[in-house]
Design a protein around this motif. Structure first.
Motif, PDB file in Angstrom:
ATOM      1  N   ILE A 188       0.889  -1.166   0.000  1.00 11.27           N
ATOM      2  CA  ILE A 188       0.000   0.000   0.000  1.00 11.27           C
ATOM      3  C   ILE A 188       0.921   1.208   0.000  1.00 11.27           C
ATOM      4  CG2 ILE A 188      -1.799   1.253   1.251  1.00 11.27           C
ATOM      5  CD1 ILE A 188      -2.710  -1.437   2.372  1.00 11.27           C
ATOM      6  N   ILE A 189       1.144   1.782  -1.174  1.00 16.33           N
ATOM      7  CA  ILE A 189       2.228   2.737  -1.361  1.00 16.33           C
ATOM      8  C   ILE A 189       1.845   4.164  -0.973  1.00 16.33           C
ATOM      9  CG2 ILE A 189       3.284   1.331  -3.165  1.00 16.33           C
ATOM     10  CD1 ILE A 189       2.044   3.247  -5.221  1.00 16.33           C
ATOM     11  N   GLN A 190       0.568   4.419  -0.688  1.00 15.13           N
ATOM     12  CA  GLN A 190       0.135   5.756  -0.332  1.00 15.13           C
ATOM     13  C   GLN A 190       0.159   5.944   1.194  1.00 15.13           C
ATOM     14  OE1 GLN A 190      -1.848   3.587  -1.988  1.00 15.13           O
ATOM     15  NE2 GLN A 190      -1.774   4.316  -4.108  1.00 15.13           N
ATOM     16  N   ASP A 191       0.722   7.054   1.639  1.00 19.07           N
ATOM     17  CA  ASP A 191       0.541   7.445   3.030  1.00 19.07           C
ATOM     18  C   ASP A 191      -0.875   7.995   3.185  1.00 19.07           C
ATOM     19  OD1 ASP A 191       3.145   6.831   3.665  1.00 19.07           O
ATOM     20  OD2 ASP A 191       3.881   8.844   3.251  1.00 19.07           O
ATOM     21  N   ILE A 192      -1.442   7.835   4.369  1.00 20.06           N
ATOM     22  CA  ILE A 192      -2.808   8.309   4.615  1.00 20.06           C
ATOM     23  C   ILE A 192      -2.742   9.492   5.565  1.00 20.06           C
ATOM     24  CG2 ILE A 192      -5.086   7.659   5.491  1.00 20.06           C
ATOM     25  CD1 ILE A 192      -4.378   4.741   4.738  1.00 20.06           C
ATOM     26  N   LEU A 193      -3.201  10.645   5.089  1.00 23.87           N
ATOM     27  CA  LEU A 193      -3.153  11.870   5.891  1.00 23.87           C
ATOM     28  C   LEU A 193      -4.212  11.824   6.984  1.00 23.87           C
ATOM     29  CD1 LEU A 193      -2.785  14.517   3.021  1.00 23.87           C
ATOM     30  CD2 LEU A 193      -0.984  13.299   4.259  1.00 23.87           C
ATOM     31  N   VAL A 194      -3.834  12.264   8.191  1.00 20.72           N
ATOM     32  CA  VAL A 194      -4.768  12.260   9.326  1.00 20.72           C
ATOM     33  C   VAL A 194      -4.683  13.596  10.058  1.00 20.72           C
ATOM     34  CG1 VAL A 194      -4.706   9.763   9.676  1.00 20.72           C
ATOM     35  CG2 VAL A 194      -3.027  11.210  10.831  1.00 20.72           C
ATOM     36  N   SER A 195      -5.690  13.854  10.876  1.00 23.07           N
ATOM     37  CA  SER A 195      -5.709  15.076  11.677  1.00 23.07           C
ATOM     38  C   SER A 195      -4.638  15.002  12.761  1.00 23.07           C
ATOM     39  CB  SER A 195      -7.085  15.259  12.335  1.00 23.07           C
ATOM     40  OG  SER A 195      -8.095  15.311  11.355  1.00 23.07           O
ATOM     41  N   PRO A 196      -4.161  16.157  13.255  1.00 21.51           N
ATOM     42  CA  PRO A 196      -3.176  16.166  14.341  1.00 21.51           C
ATOM     43  C   PRO A 196      -3.719  15.448  15.576  1.00 21.51           C
ATOM     44  CG  PRO A 196      -3.357  18.344  13.348  1.00 21.51           C
ATOM     45  CD  PRO A 196      -4.471  17.523  12.783  1.00 21.51           C
ATOM     46  N   PRO A 197      -2.857  14.769  16.354  1.00 15.98           N
ATOM     47  CA  PRO A 197      -3.307  14.020  17.539  1.00 15.98           C
ATOM     48  C   PRO A 197      -4.082  14.860  18.538  1.00 15.98           C
ATOM     49  CG  PRO A 197      -1.057  13.440  17.001  1.00 15.98           C
ATOM     50  CD  PRO A 197      -1.429  14.582  16.107  1.00 15.98           C
ATOM     51  N   GLU A 198      -3.756  16.180  18.640  1.00 13.25           N
ATOM     52  CA  GLU A 198      -4.480  17.012  19.616  1.00 13.25           C
ATOM     53  C   GLU A 198      -5.961  17.141  19.293  1.00 13.25           C
ATOM     54  OE1 GLU A 198      -1.967  19.833  16.957  1.00 13.25           O
ATOM     55  OE2 GLU A 198      -1.699  17.919  18.023  1.00 13.25           O
ATOM     56  N   GLN A 199      -6.328  16.828  18.046  1.00 21.74           N
ATOM     57  CA  GLN A 199      -7.740  16.854  17.672  1.00 21.74           C
ATOM     58  C   GLN A 199      -8.412  15.487  17.850  1.00 21.74           C
ATOM     59  OE1 GLN A 199      -8.202  18.457  13.709  1.00 21.74           O
ATOM     60  NE2 GLN A 199      -6.735  20.126  14.074  1.00 21.74           N
ATOM     61  N   SER A 200      -7.624  14.513  18.356  1.00 21.51           N
ATOM     62  CA  SER A 200      -8.141  13.158  18.508  1.00 21.51           C
ATOM     63  C   SER A 200      -9.018  13.032  19.743  1.00 21.51           C
ATOM     64  CB  SER A 200      -6.977  12.165  18.604  1.00 21.51           C
ATOM     65  OG  SER A 200      -7.446  10.881  18.925  1.00 21.51           O
ATOM     66  N   ALA A 201      -9.985  12.122  19.680  1.00 21.87           N
ATOM     67  CA  ALA A 201     -10.863  11.855  20.825  1.00 21.87           C
ATOM     68  C   ALA A 201     -10.242  10.855  21.783  1.00 21.87           C
ATOM     69  CB  ALA A 201     -12.208  11.332  20.321  1.00 21.87           C
ATOM     70  N   PHE A 202      -9.079  10.276  21.423  1.00 22.45           N
ATOM     71  CA  PHE A 202      -8.449   9.257  22.253  1.00 22.45           C
ATOM     72  C   PHE A 202      -7.701   9.875  23.429  1.00 22.45           C
ATOM     73  CE2 PHE A 202      -8.725   7.153  18.102  1.00 22.45           C
ATOM     74  CZ  PHE A 202      -9.297   5.953  18.460  1.00 22.45           C
ATOM     75  N   LEU A 203      -7.762   9.205  24.537  1.00 19.30           N
ATOM     76  CA  LEU A 203      -6.959   9.550  25.707  1.00 19.30           C
ATOM     77  C   LEU A 203      -6.316   8.275  26.234  1.00 19.30           C
ATOM     78  CD1 LEU A 203      -9.266  12.078  27.612  1.00 19.30           C
ATOM     79  CD2 LEU A 203      -7.175  12.606  26.351  1.00 19.30           C
ATOM     80  N   PRO A 204      -5.009   8.209  26.396  1.00 14.89           N
ATOM     81  CA  PRO A 204      -4.048   9.237  25.992  1.00 14.89           C
ATOM     82  C   PRO A 204      -3.988   9.354  24.468  1.00 14.89           C
ATOM     83  CG  PRO A 204      -2.902   7.235  26.630  1.00 14.89           C
ATOM     84  CD  PRO A 204      -4.341   7.014  26.960  1.00 14.89           C
ATOM     85  N   ARG A 205      -3.667  10.552  24.009  1.00 12.94           N
ATOM     86  CA  ARG A 205      -3.683  10.812  22.564  1.00 12.94           C
ATOM     87  C   ARG A 205      -2.512  10.101  21.879  1.00 12.94           C
ATOM     88  NH1 ARG A 205      -5.651  16.046  24.389  1.00 12.94           N
ATOM     89  NH2 ARG A 205      -7.797  16.268  23.625  1.00 12.94           N
ATOM     90  N   PRO A 206      -2.721   9.688  20.617  1.00 14.40           N
ATOM     91  CA  PRO A 206      -1.630   9.026  19.894  1.00 14.40           C
ATOM     92  C   PRO A 206      -0.457   9.972  19.698  1.00 14.40           C
ATOM     93  CG  PRO A 206      -3.456   9.537  18.412  1.00 14.40           C
ATOM     94  CD  PRO A 206      -3.942   9.815  19.794  1.00 14.40           C
ATOM     95  N   LYS A 207       0.728   9.393  19.658  1.00 20.83           N
ATOM     96  CA  LYS A 207       1.941  10.191  19.453  1.00 20.83           C
ATOM     97  C   LYS A 207       2.737   9.614  18.295  1.00 20.83           C
ATOM     98  CE  LYS A 207       4.421   7.626  23.056  1.00 20.83           C
ATOM     99  NZ  LYS A 207       3.347   6.643  23.264  1.00 20.83           N
ATOM    100  N   GLU A 208       3.706  10.352  17.836  1.00 18.25           N
ATOM    101  CA  GLU A 208       4.504   9.896  16.706  1.00 18.25           C
ATOM    102  C   GLU A 208       5.145   8.550  17.021  1.00 18.25           C
ATOM    103  OE1 GLU A 208       7.775  11.528  13.466  1.00 18.25           O
ATOM    104  OE2 GLU A 208       7.510  12.621  15.353  1.00 18.25           O
ATOM    105  N   ASP A 209       5.157   7.681  16.021  1.00 17.95           N
ATOM    106  CA  ASP A 209       5.699   6.321  16.100  1.00 17.95           C
ATOM    107  C   ASP A 209       4.787   5.349  16.837  1.00 17.95           C
ATOM    108  OD1 ASP A 209       8.006   6.713  14.577  1.00 17.95           O
ATOM    109  OD2 ASP A 209       9.079   7.532  16.296  1.00 17.95           O
ATOM    110  N   ASP A 210       3.548   5.753  17.100  1.00 21.21           N
ATOM    111  CA  ASP A 210       2.571   4.799  17.632  1.00 21.21           C
ATOM    112  C   ASP A 210       2.030   3.937  16.494  1.00 21.21           C
ATOM    113  OD1 ASP A 210       2.707   5.351  20.279  1.00 21.21           O
ATOM    114  OD2 ASP A 210       0.814   6.441  20.411  1.00 21.21           O
ATOM    115  N   LYS A 211       1.716   2.694  16.833  1.00 24.72           N
ATOM    116  CA  LYS A 211       1.006   1.821  15.898  1.00 24.72           C
ATOM    117  C   LYS A 211      -0.479   2.104  16.056  1.00 24.72           C
ATOM    118  CE  LYS A 211       2.628  -1.424  14.093  1.00 24.72           C
ATOM    119  NZ  LYS A 211       3.288  -1.609  12.777  1.00 24.72           N
TER     120      LYS A 211
END
Length: 788
Positions: free
Chosen positions: A175-198
């Motif tokens: 799957i050669i395309q990267d998928i753009l996502v909103s910044p983690p601070e806009q995420s509903a998850f707690l704790p919020r995802p950070k760089e290098d998270d799966k």
């Protein structure tokens, strides 16, 4: 269904001219209230790729518009192949090549509609050189014009950020395309995802090829490349789950953890017959056991005992429906995703040592010369005297000194469902009984094996490479297990039991589920012959079985034996399940069914139920008291298709798991200050370097040409070698070399090595390796930014 058939029949007529929807309604003589159904049916057939829409909203069959429906498979370069859908009775169609610029909005695994391109028209006027043009002329090209069905909408991947935006790199490098996502601070998850998270990302609508798709993060799995996160991502990708539905868990609570007298009923009591199991060190469940009785005539009576799962998993119960849905167990590195809950798969159904267990038995009477004289069948109860590992069985077979046999270690407790007693706990008489039994079983099995190969069965045995994990789940060691006599012993009795049961059901004229392996396509065998010629192996007409067995003997002793055997296997068709006894090409058997692994395969459970029906029909005194389930041929066809699909899914998951753990192991190896040397063989030579295969781990990697710093190297002899321009040093296909790990790219799933003779200060064994040439992760990100 009748309307679908009418539409397809109309579109397939020789005098049919493309019609619009209203014209089709008139031609099909549809009433007013049926016209809405026509619209829905047309859309359904379009989505399935059964029909196609051409200009001015007219409908045709795809073949009439040079359109082909199929599954698209991407390469990491961005180009792809589309494998056309195959319908029963139709000739196999070769895959279509899709250039990277013609893949449209497709992603790996999608079902797509492709317009077939004419080669001459497509490449007219392009200067590609005569050789390149000839290569292209042998291919058929196409371009994706429509996505019929997405393979999936959610992907596991690693969260990354650039200066301007956040994106997810999918785990699958195809799957050669990267998928753009909103910044983690806009995420509903707690704790919020950070760089290098799966994470798991859901792709939103993607409409423009030149823009990256957008998505939203729906789950955080943990830190990428950490075993727990990788495991969760693998489960998501292949739709696997270790947990069972509540209804199944409730049903399991009703199952007794011990065999009771009422369970035994009228079964044949074989608990006093000497019985044992032989399995790998890391076996989680135990499907099969062997017993042996010595006859006064000098022959032996051997019982092949298979766990009677059908005694606990009744047809159409929650437990049965879930087992059918899963189709089979999936064996990932370090763990298993079972078809049945633990209380059954590792508990009451597993033929563990020193416990009563219900089984289905194939009794085989052999004369003193090892000839099969009689066979019979029963539902039985056994009590295994000993759980043996392959290593323990081999020691009993090869060693006469009992103290050396006793020294064979137990498997690690965290790796197996049952260790059994250590051999050094056994008294001499029990150890001697085991030794006598193993040797007597091998004597018969060796003859069965010789006879099988004389009849044309293909010898496809290969060393098995297993990755073992530590208690934290990290890849700890890689061990190559030879396919020795202990493995062959078990294989022969399982093959014979499968064949004997299939023949018995065929003679009784009962429909059953066959394990089918169709003959290979002649074109594939021609390609294989050409591949072998490159490796210096001449072979005759491979449509003749004698030439095939001759080739396999040659490959066995070849320096590239493992790689060539993989090429051979790829030229064969994939085995599947079918309600017809269409034969097994690899085994050279006409009648063959899977009977011996019902704990981990639903196909075997189906055959067990039909086996029970046969016992009842033939008046066998051990038949179950309640009438068992019998299947119609149409049911078996449907179930055969289903379990063939689940089997392929599990195989892909298992390969992916091995690849992840292999990369994990060598990544830790790359971080060592004192690097180990690995023996390897060169398998291919290209402009960008040498492809190699490690001798012990069977892992594949590349030696990049930039690491060959003592000269300027170029490809010679049509890809048979790299030759140094000044020093005339030569690295040829088939040469044995030593390498150290250079770098690991976990995103591309690639391993690069360096030849030890190209290290400036040659280290002693375990010494420091040469300099690296860049981080795999950074390289991947840089490439992806350019793509954006």
């Amino acid at each position: 269904m009748a309307l679908e058939e009418s539409i397809i029949e109309l579109l397939g007529k020789k005098d049919y001219s493309p019609m619009r929807q209203d014209e089709l309604a008139t031609a099909l003589l549809l009433r007013k209230n049926e016209r809405k159904q026509l619209r829905r049916t047309l859309h359904k057939l379009l989505d399935e790729g059964v029909i196609a829409r051409v200009k001015k909203d007219r409908f045709v069959l795809p073949k009439d518009a040079d359109l082909v429906a199929g599954e698209i498979s991407f390469r990491q370069s961005g180009s792809a192949r589309v494998f056309p859908e195959q319908k029963p009775g139709q000739a196999t169609r070769e895959p279509l090549e899709i250039k990277s610029e013609d893949t449209g909005l497709a992603m790996h695994g999608d079902k797509v509609l492709v317009r077939v391109d004419d080669y001459e028209k497509r490449f007219h006027g392009r200067d590609r050189g005569s050789r390149r043009r000839t290569d292209f002329a042998n291919m058929q090209f196409g371009r994706v014009i429509r996505i019929l069905q997405r393979k999936r909408e959610t992907f596991p991947g690693t969260l990354k950020r650039s200066r301007m935006f956040w994106y997810v790199i999918p785990d699958d490098p195809r799957i050669i395309q990267d998928i753009l996502v909103s910044p983690p601070e806009q995420s509903a998850f707690l704790p919020r995802p950070k760089e290098d998270d799966k994470v798991i990302v859901r792709m939103l609508e993607w409409r423009q090829r030149h823009l990256n798709p957008e998505g939203e993060i729906i789950e955080v799995l943990g830190e990428t490349h950490e075993p727990g996160a990788e495991f969760k991502a693998l489960l998501h990708k292949f739709d696997l789950t270790p947990e069972f539905p509540q209804a199944v868990s409730e049903q399991v609570l009703e199952v007794s953890p011990k065999v009771t007298n009422s369970d035994i009923g009228n079964r044949f009591d074989a608990r006093k017959i000497f019985t044992f199991t032989i399995d790998p060190d890391d076996a989680k469940d135990f499907d099969d056991a062997l017993s042996i009785e010595y006859k006064k005539s000098g022959g032996v009576k051997i019982g092949v005992h298979i766990a009677d799962v059908s005694a606990y998993v009744k047809h159409n119960t929650p437990l049965d429906r879930e087992a059918q849905k899963r189709g089979n167990s999936t064996y990932l590195v370090g763990c298993v995703i079972p078809m049945l809950p633990h209380a059954l798969s590792n508990g009451i159904c597993s033929l563990v040592e020193a416990e009563d267990r219900l089984v289905k038995t194939v009794w085989l009477d052999f004369d003193v010369k090892g000839g099969l004289r009689k066979k019979s069948f029963s539902n039985s109860v056994i009590r295994s005297n000993k759980r043996l590992t392959y290593a323990q069985a081999l020691a009993l077979l090869k060693q006469s000194d009992l103290e050396k046999v006793r020294a064979t270690p137990l498997p690690a407790a965290h790796q197996t469902g049952s260790t059994g007693r250590a051999l050094n706990e056994l008294k001499d008489d029990e150890l001697l009984d085991l030794q006598k039994g193993v040797r007597a079983l091998w004597k018969v099995a060796a003859k069965l094996r010789r006879d099988r190969f004389k009849k044309g069965s293909l010898e496809l045995d290969m060393p098995e490479v297993k990755i073992y994990v530590d208690e934290a789940g990290y890849a700890d060691k890689i061990v190559q297990h030879e396919y020795d006599e202990s493995h062959q012993l078990i294989e022969e009795y399982m093959l014979l039991a499968n064949e004997v049961v299939a023949k018995e059901l065929s003679l009784a004229k009962l429909p059953y589920l066959s394990r089918v392996h169709d003959e290979p396509e002649p074109d594939k065998l021609d390609e294989l012959r050409q591949q072998m010629a490159i490796a210096g192996i001449k072979c005759g007409d491979l449509t003749k079985r004698g030439e095939v067995t001759k080739l396999l003997r040659t490959i066995k002793d070849h320096p590239q034996g493992y790689t060539l055997r993989i090429s051979f296997l790829r030229s064969l068709k994939q085995a599947c399940y079918r309600a017809e006894a269409d034969g097994h090409y690899g085994l050279a058997k006409q009648f063959y069914a899977h009977f011996t692994s019902p704990i981990r395969r639903y196909s075997d459970l189906i055959v067990h139920r039909i086996f029970d029906f046969h016992l009842t029909k033939s008046g066998n005194e051990t038949a179950p008291s309640r009438p068992p389930k019998i299947y119609s041929k149409s049911e078996l066809d449907r179930l055969g298709d289903h379990v063939s699909i689940t089997e392929r899914n599990s195989q892909e998951a298992e390969r992916e798991s091995n690849k992840i753990k292999l990369l994990e192991f060598f990544e830790r190896e790359a971080e060592r200050p004192e690097k180990n040397h690995f023996d390897a063989v060169i398998t291919d030579a290209r402009n960008h370097g040498l492809f190699i295969e490690l001798t012990q781990t069977m892992a594949f990697g590349m030696v990049h040409i930039s690491t060959l710093q003592d000269d300027i190297y170029h490809v010679v002899d049509g890809g048979a070698a790299l030759l140094g321009r000044k020093k005339q040093k030569r690295y040829s296909v088939g040469d044995n070399v030593q390498v150290v790990i250079e770098r690991i790219d976990r995103f591309k799933r690639q391993m690069d090595f360096r030849l030890t003779d190209q290290i400036e200060e040659k280290p002693r064994r375990g010494g420091r390796g040469g300099k690296g040439y860049g981080s795999g992760g950074k390289s991947r990100q840089g490439q992806r930014r350019r793509n954006k």
